[in-house]
Scaffold this motif. Sequence first.
Motif, short mmCIF file in Angstrom:
data_model
loop_
_atom_site.label_atom_id
_atom_site.label_comp_id
_atom_site.label_asym_id
_atom_site.label_seq_id
_atom_site.Cartn_x
_atom_site.Cartn_y
_atom_site.Cartn_z
N ARG A 103 -8.57 12.64 27.28
CA ARG A 103 -7.68 11.99 26.35
C ARG A 103 -6.89 10.79 27.20
N LEU A 104 -6.57 9.65 26.26
CA LEU A 104 -5.64 8.64 26.73
C LEU A 104 -4.08 9.19 27.01
N GLY A 105 -3.76 10.18 26.15
CA GLY A 105 -2.34 10.49 26.24
C GLY A 105 -1.88 11.66 25.29
N HIS A 106 -0.80 12.06 25.31
CA HIS A 106 -0.12 13.07 24.60
C HIS A 106 1.23 12.76 24.05
N GLY A 107 1.60 13.36 23.08
CA GLY A 107 3.04 13.37 22.70
C GLY A 107 3.80 13.88 23.73
N ILE A 108 5.14 13.44 23.92
CA ILE A 108 5.93 14.09 24.94
C ILE A 108 7.27 14.11 24.35
N GLY A 109 8.16 15.07 24.68
CA GLY A 109 9.40 15.33 24.32
C GLY A 109 10.07 16.35 24.86
N MET A 110 10.22 17.45 24.17
CA MET A 110 10.91 18.84 24.79
C MET A 110 9.65 19.52 25.59
N ASP A 111 8.65 19.30 25.19
CA ASP A 111 7.36 19.88 25.91
C ASP A 111 6.56 18.64 26.67
N GLY A 112 6.12 19.14 27.75
CA GLY A 112 5.49 18.17 28.62
C GLY A 112 4.22 17.48 27.76
N HIS A 113 3.35 18.24 27.14
CA HIS A 113 2.04 18.03 26.66
C HIS A 113 2.31 18.58 25.27
N GLU A 114 2.68 17.54 24.02
CA GLU A 114 2.90 18.18 22.77
C GLU A 114 1.85 17.27 21.91
N TRP A 115 1.68 17.79 20.58
CA TRP A 115 1.10 17.14 19.51
C TRP A 115 1.96 15.84 19.23
N PRO A 116 1.30 14.70 18.45
CA PRO A 116 -0.13 14.50 18.64
C PRO A 116 -0.82 13.78 19.93
N TYR A 117 -1.84 14.01 19.92
CA TYR A 117 -2.75 13.48 21.14
C TYR A 117 -3.23 12.11 20.93
N LEU A 118 -3.37 11.30 21.72
CA LEU A 118 -4.09 10.07 21.52
C LEU A 118 -5.56 10.24 22.08
N VAL A 119 -6.43 10.71 21.24
CA VAL A 119 -7.78 11.16 21.42
C VAL A 119 -8.64 10.89 20.19
N ARG A 120 -10.08 10.89 20.66
CA ARG A 120 -10.87 10.41 19.49
C ARG A 120 -10.87 11.21 18.37
N GLY A 121 -10.86 11.12 17.40
CA GLY A 121 -11.06 11.98 16.05
C GLY A 121 -9.58 12.44 15.42
N ASN A 122 -8.35 12.01 16.26
CA ASN A 122 -7.12 12.22 15.63
C ASN A 122 -6.70 11.14 14.81
N THR A 123 -6.62 11.41 13.53
CA THR A 123 -6.31 10.16 12.41
C THR A 123 -4.89 10.17 12.19
N THR A 124 -3.98 11.04 12.72
CA THR A 124 -2.59 11.09 12.59
C THR A 124 -1.88 9.75 12.93
N PRO A 125 -1.14 9.40 11.97
CA PRO A 125 -0.62 7.76 12.14
C PRO A 125 0.40 7.63 13.16
N LEU A 126 0.62 6.73 13.96
CA LEU A 126 1.87 6.41 14.70
C LEU A 126 3.14 6.47 13.62
N ALA A 127 4.32 6.62 14.00
CA ALA A 127 5.49 6.21 13.56
C ALA A 127 6.67 5.96 14.41
N ALA A 128 7.47 5.17 13.95
CA ALA A 128 8.69 4.58 14.85
C ALA A 128 9.41 5.87 15.51
N SER A 129 9.57 5.83 16.61
CA SER A 129 10.15 6.47 17.48
C SER A 129 9.40 7.74 18.13
N MET A 130 8.21 7.89 18.01
CA MET A 130 7.29 8.82 18.46
C MET A 130 7.08 8.45 19.93
#
Length: 188
Positions: free
Chosen positions: A115-142
């Motif tokens: 995949r191109l990327g992953h969410g990152i914050g308190m966990d190193g690899h967290e949802w949402p993932y930047l990957v085919r099929g993930n329709t989650t919309p981006l929001a400011a501050s992600m």
Amino acid sequence: MRRHRRRQLSGRRVLRAPHGSLQPQVIQEGEIILIDDGCTVEGYQSDISRTFVLGDPTIPKLDKARKVFDIVLKAQSAALAAAHPGAPCHTIDAAARDLIAAAGYGPDYKYFTHRLGHGIGMDGHEWPYLVRGNTTPLAASMCFSDEPGIYLPGEFGVRLEDDWHVTEDGGKMFTPQSPSLEHPFGKI
């Protein structure tokens, strides 16, 4: 600040494993080296990868590697340019993946194997993932990683990874991008 991991991938030992091998490796002069690292600061994670050469990166045998590096850098920039509030996560992956495929390193997941990327914050690899099929919309501050790569079995691999966040105006990197194989950490 606490370092949390280090992975190394180099030269001829590139298989289809974008995070390298646990096997000991002897790095030779003129070989491509890919280091994936990060740290924890006040509970928040980071993730960064750099691709560079041991020795002179301008030698003729590295012409192909420099071209691949430039394609990966353009893919990373295309992904960042595609990011804006409301954009589905899969479109960010597609921006990078389509550029890599159009440059002759496709189709699909053939040479860009993750995949191109992953969410990152308190966990190193967290949802949402930047990957085919993930329709989650981006929001400011992600916050996400942006880590396109091209891995050529038996030759070398190039991955560039930086962390970024979504602003009202689009994606913005936390760190400067790696500009070239000759200056993987920027001009100092």
